[in-house]
Design a protein around this motif. Structure first.
Motif, PDB file in Angstrom:
ATOM      1  N   PHE A 298       0.825  -1.201   0.000  1.00  0.00           N
ATOM      2  CA  PHE A 298       0.000   0.000   0.000  1.00  0.00           C
ATOM      3  C   PHE A 298       0.864   1.258   0.000  1.00  0.00           C
ATOM      4  O   PHE A 298       0.614   2.197  -0.761  1.00  0.00           O
ATOM      5  N   LEU A 299       1.884   1.289   0.832  1.00  0.00           N
ATOM      6  CA  LEU A 299       2.767   2.451   0.908  1.00  0.00           C
ATOM      7  C   LEU A 299       3.517   2.673  -0.403  1.00  0.00           C
ATOM      8  O   LEU A 299       3.709   3.808  -0.833  1.00  0.00           O
ATOM      9  N   ARG A 300       3.923   1.595  -1.046  1.00  0.00           N
ATOM     10  CA  ARG A 300       4.614   1.710  -2.337  1.00  0.00           C
ATOM     11  C   ARG A 300       3.683   2.329  -3.380  1.00  0.00           C
ATOM     12  O   ARG A 300       4.075   3.218  -4.127  1.00  0.00           O
ATOM     13  N   GLN A 301       2.428   1.876  -3.442  1.00  0.00           N
ATOM     14  CA  GLN A 301       1.467   2.441  -4.393  1.00  0.00           C
ATOM     15  C   GLN A 301       1.182   3.907  -4.086  1.00  0.00           C
ATOM     16  O   GLN A 301       1.107   4.736  -4.989  1.00  0.00           O
ATOM     17  N   LEU A 302       1.032   4.219  -2.813  1.00  0.00           N
ATOM     18  CA  LEU A 302       0.789   5.593  -2.406  1.00  0.00           C
ATOM     19  C   LEU A 302       1.975   6.472  -2.785  1.00  0.00           C
ATOM     20  O   LEU A 302       1.805   7.574  -3.326  1.00  0.00           O
ATOM     21  N   TYR A 303       3.174   5.999  -2.551  1.00  0.00           N
ATOM     22  CA  TYR A 303       4.389   6.731  -2.896  1.00  0.00           C
ATOM     23  C   TYR A 303       4.435   7.003  -4.396  1.00  0.00           C
ATOM     24  O   TYR A 303       4.721   8.116  -4.833  1.00  0.00           O
ATOM     25  N   MET A 304       4.132   5.976  -5.225  1.00  0.00           N
ATOM     26  CA  MET A 304       4.151   6.149  -6.678  1.00  0.00           C
ATOM     27  C   MET A 304       3.137   7.201  -7.113  1.00  0.00           C
ATOM     28  O   MET A 304       3.424   8.029  -7.971  1.00  0.00           O
ATOM     29  N   LYS A 305       1.958   7.197  -6.524  1.00  0.00           N
ATOM     30  CA  LYS A 305       0.942   8.179  -6.880  1.00  0.00           C
ATOM     31  C   LYS A 305       1.391   9.590  -6.518  1.00  0.00           C
ATOM     32  O   LYS A 305       1.198  10.526  -7.294  1.00  0.00           O
TER      33      LYS A 305
END
Length: 119
Positions: free
Chosen positions: A9-16
């Motif tokens: 989740f944190l990785r996806q949030l970071y990418m966004k």
């Protein structure tokens, strides 16, 4: 486990967040595709009939498409218009119309140079 889910989740949030920051930097921003969002390939056909296949997110706008052509294809020195469909119709550049809404998913777009009538 919950830890793996949290990291994902944190990785996806970071990418966004990174994509949003990069997209908002300035008018000459580099073309960025968010791998977490749906994508499409648009085939850009130049005046010389040369084709270039470019990946976009389906939520990119027609303005993003024009920006890509202006900055990455034409080096900002030329007036041009984009046409698609049959019979070809001019694509209007707006910040609110997505490529999906403009029915440009997996399409071919003609890049037509507009020559100055004085020349």
């Amino acid at each position: 486990s919950w830890f793996v889910l949290l990291i994902s989740f944190l990785r996806q949030l970071y990418m966004k967040v990174v994509v949003k920051l990069l997209q908002s930097t300035n008018e000459k921003k580099k073309h960025i595709v968010d791998p977490t969002q749906p994508t499409t390939i648009i085939s850009l056909r130049h005046n010389s009939n040369k084709r270039e296949k470019v990946e976009f997110n389906t939520n990119h706008t027609t303005e993003d498409l024009y920006r890509y052509c202006r900055i990455e294809l034409l080096q900002e020195t030329t007036n041009f218009e984009l046409l698609a469909g049959f019979p070809p119709k001019t694509i209007i550049s707006t910040a609110t119309t997505t490529l999906q809404e403009a029915e440009l998913i997996n399409s071919t777009v003609n890049v037509r140079i507009i020559f100055d009538s004085k020349n």
